[in-house]
Motif scaffolding. Structure first.
Motif, PDB file in Angstrom:
ATOM      1  N   HIS A 202       0.864  -1.179   0.000  1.00  0.00           N
ATOM      2  CA  HIS A 202       0.000   0.000   0.000  1.00  0.00           C
ATOM      3  C   HIS A 202       0.901   1.229   0.000  1.00  0.00           C
ATOM      4  N   VAL A 203       0.758   2.070  -1.017  1.00  0.00           N
ATOM      5  CA  VAL A 203       1.565   3.280  -1.170  1.00  0.00           C
ATOM      6  C   VAL A 203       0.646   4.461  -0.855  1.00  0.00           C
ATOM      7  N   VAL A 204       0.936   5.140   0.248  1.00  0.00           N
ATOM      8  CA  VAL A 204       0.033   6.142   0.806  1.00  0.00           C
ATOM      9  C   VAL A 204       0.638   7.537   0.716  1.00  0.00           C
ATOM     10  N   CYS A 205      -0.180   8.503   0.300  1.00  0.00           N
ATOM     11  CA  CYS A 205       0.214   9.906   0.336  1.00  0.00           C
ATOM     12  C   CYS A 205      -0.796  10.638   1.209  1.00  0.00           C
ATOM     13  N   ALA A 206      -0.317  11.235   2.274  1.00  0.00           N
ATOM     14  CA  ALA A 206      -1.181  11.974   3.194  1.00  0.00           C
ATOM     15  C   ALA A 206      -1.288  13.428   2.756  1.00  0.00           C
TER      16      ALA A 206
ATOM     17  N   SER B  83      -7.806  19.800  -6.019  1.00  0.00           N
ATOM     18  CA  SER B  83      -7.897  19.637  -4.572  1.00  0.00           C
ATOM     19  C   SER B  83      -6.625  19.001  -4.031  1.00  0.00           C
ATOM     20  N   THR B  84      -6.421  19.167  -2.743  1.00  0.00           N
ATOM     21  CA  THR B  84      -5.264  18.545  -2.106  1.00  0.00           C
ATOM     22  C   THR B  84      -5.383  17.024  -2.161  1.00  0.00           C
ATOM     23  N   GLU B  85      -6.602  16.523  -2.115  1.00  0.00           N
ATOM     24  CA  GLU B  85      -6.810  15.082  -2.213  1.00  0.00           C
ATOM     25  C   GLU B  85      -6.387  14.572  -3.597  1.00  0.00           C
ATOM     26  N   ASP B  86      -6.767  15.313  -4.654  1.00  0.00           N
ATOM     27  CA  ASP B  86      -6.377  14.920  -6.007  1.00  0.00           C
ATOM     28  C   ASP B  86      -4.864  14.935  -6.175  1.00  0.00           C
TER      29      ASP B  86
ATOM     30  N   ALA C 234      -2.603  14.540  -3.829  1.00  0.00           N
ATOM     31  CA  ALA C 234      -2.052  13.408  -3.081  1.00  0.00           C
ATOM     32  C   ALA C 234      -2.269  12.105  -3.840  1.00  0.00           C
ATOM     33  N   ALA C 235      -3.442  11.954  -4.430  1.00  0.00           N
ATOM     34  CA  ALA C 235      -3.724  10.738  -5.206  1.00  0.00           C
ATOM     35  C   ALA C 235      -2.779  10.640  -6.401  1.00  0.00           C
ATOM     36  N   ARG C 236      -2.525  11.765  -7.079  1.00  0.00           N
ATOM     37  CA  ARG C 236      -1.587  11.754  -8.210  1.00  0.00           C
ATOM     38  C   ARG C 236      -0.178  11.372  -7.752  1.00  0.00           C
ATOM     39  N   THR C 237       0.214  11.860  -6.588  1.00  0.00           N
ATOM     40  CA  THR C 237       1.538  11.531  -6.053  1.00  0.00           C
ATOM     41  C   THR C 237       1.646  10.036  -5.779  1.00  0.00           C
ATOM     42  N   ALA C 238       0.614   9.463  -5.157  1.00  0.00           N
ATOM     43  CA  ALA C 238       0.621   8.027  -4.856  1.00  0.00           C
ATOM     44  C   ALA C 238       0.628   7.198  -6.133  1.00  0.00           C
ATOM     45  N   VAL C 239      -0.191   7.586  -7.104  1.00  0.00           N
ATOM     46  CA  VAL C 239      -0.256   6.855  -8.374  1.00  0.00           C
ATOM     47  C   VAL C 239       1.071   6.948  -9.125  1.00  0.00           C
ATOM     48  N   ALA C 240       1.696   8.108  -9.131  1.00  0.00           N
ATOM     49  CA  ALA C 240       2.991   8.262  -9.801  1.00  0.00           C
ATOM     50  C   ALA C 240       4.036   7.348  -9.162  1.00  0.00           C
ATOM     51  N   ALA C 241       4.036   7.275  -7.849  1.00  0.00           N
ATOM     52  CA  ALA C 241       4.979   6.388  -7.153  1.00  0.00           C
ATOM     53  C   ALA C 241       4.705   4.927  -7.505  1.00  0.00           C
ATOM     54  N   VAL C 242       3.436   4.552  -7.552  1.00  0.00           N
ATOM     55  CA  VAL C 242       3.064   3.179  -7.896  1.00  0.00           C
ATOM     56  C   VAL C 242       3.498   2.845  -9.323  1.00  0.00           C
ATOM     57  N   ARG C 243       3.306   3.769 -10.240  1.00  0.00           N
ATOM     58  CA  ARG C 243       3.732   3.516 -11.634  1.00  0.00           C
ATOM     59  C   ARG C 243       5.237   3.297 -11.720  1.00  0.00           C
ATOM     60  N   ALA C 244       5.998   4.108 -10.998  1.00  0.00           N
ATOM     61  CA  ALA C 244       7.455   3.956 -11.005  1.00  0.00           C
ATOM     62  C   ALA C 244       7.858   2.608 -10.417  1.00  0.00           C
TER      63      ALA C 244
ATOM     64  N   ALA D  34      -4.710   8.036  -1.194  1.00  0.00           N
ATOM     65  CA  ALA D  34      -4.562   9.390  -0.673  1.00  0.00           C
ATOM     66  C   ALA D  34      -5.467   9.464   0.553  1.00  0.00           C
ATOM     67  N   VAL D  35      -4.902   9.885   1.687  1.00  0.00           N
ATOM     68  CA  VAL D  35      -5.651   9.891   2.937  1.00  0.00           C
ATOM     69  C   VAL D  35      -5.426  11.210   3.661  1.00  0.00           C
ATOM     70  N   GLU D  36      -6.501  11.787   4.158  1.00  0.00           N
ATOM     71  CA  GLU D  36      -6.412  13.051   4.884  1.00  0.00           C
ATOM     72  C   GLU D  36      -5.866  12.823   6.291  1.00  0.00           C
ATOM     73  N   GLY D  37      -4.920  13.664   6.685  1.00  0.00           N
ATOM     74  CA  GLY D  37      -4.363  13.605   8.029  1.00  0.00           C
ATOM     75  C   GLY D  37      -2.868  13.845   8.025  1.00  0.00           C
ATOM     76  N   LYS D  38      -2.293  13.821   9.212  1.00  0.00           N
ATOM     77  CA  LYS D  38      -0.845  13.983   9.342  1.00  0.00           C
ATOM     78  C   LYS D  38      -0.169  12.689   8.903  1.00  0.00           C
ATOM     79  N   PRO D  39       0.981  12.803   8.228  1.00  0.00           N
ATOM     80  CA  PRO D  39       1.606  11.611   7.632  1.00  0.00           C
ATOM     81  C   PRO D  39       1.799  10.430   8.589  1.00  0.00           C
ATOM     82  N   GLY D  40       2.363  10.662   9.756  1.00  0.00           N
ATOM     83  CA  GLY D  40       2.589   9.557  10.686  1.00  0.00           C
ATOM     84  C   GLY D  40       1.298   8.895  11.128  1.00  0.00           C
ATOM     85  N   GLU D  41       0.301   9.700  11.430  1.00  0.00           N
ATOM     86  CA  GLU D  41      -1.002   9.168  11.849  1.00  0.00           C
ATOM     87  C   GLU D  41      -1.666   8.394  10.716  1.00  0.00           C
ATOM     88  N   VAL D  42      -1.562   8.931   9.508  1.00  0.00           N
ATOM     89  CA  VAL D  42      -2.175   8.282   8.344  1.00  0.00           C
ATOM     90  C   VAL D  42      -1.542   6.919   8.091  1.00  0.00           C
TER      91      VAL D  42
END
Length: 143
Positions: A33-37, A56-59, A61-71, A85-93
């Motif tokens: 699972h590749v997560v971007c908070a 949006s910030t959610e979009d 974050a989702a693009r960042t996660a998808v780009a990492a997954v593609r790589a 893509a999940v809302e919250g602070k990175p460590g908590e997420v």
């Protein structure tokens, strides 16, 4: 080991940690699972004539996660990867996602480690303190 969680933010150090997580997942036959908070949902609407662009910030974050997954998928074709893509602070997420998917391990980088007094970066420290599963801290700084 069946499930591994790692976080990305578009930085080179996060990409290094994600690559190590992918190596581990591939070796163990685990799902990754590749997560971007993102801190909070913010939406921006831009109009040009009759067209409207919504960002949006959610979009982002989702693009960042998808780009990492593609790589990662380019390097590990057989690996099962799940971008999120999940809302919250990175460590908590990272801890939250790990609990939701019953992860066996969370892989984080040691980004922002500076000085003798600090052993772990803030995200790695938060994850290590809160996680109910194992935590693997990847050395991500240039040597």
């Amino acid at each position: 080991m069946k499930t591994i969680v790692t976080g990305v933010d578009g930085s080179r150090t996060a990409a290094r940690a994600a690559q190590r997580a992918a190596e581990l997942a591939a070796a163990l036959g685990a799902e990754l699972h590749v997560v971007c908070a993102y801190e909070r949902l913010e939406v921006e609407r831009l109009r040009q004539g009759s067209d409207e662009l919504v960002r949006s910030t959610e979009d982002e974050a989702a693009r960042t996660a998808v780009a990492a997954v593609r790589a990662l998928q380019a390097l590990y074709q057989a690996l099962v990867l799940r971008p999120q893509a999940v809302e919250g602070k990175p460590g908590e997420v990272l801890v939250q996602v790990a609990e939701q998917c019953e992860a066996d391990i969370i892989v984080v980088g040691n980004k922002r480690v500076q000085g003798v007094a600090r052993v772990l970066g803030s995200i790695a420290r938060d994850v290590a303190r809160r996680a109910r599963c194992d935590v693997y801290v990847v050395h991500t700084h240039e040597r």
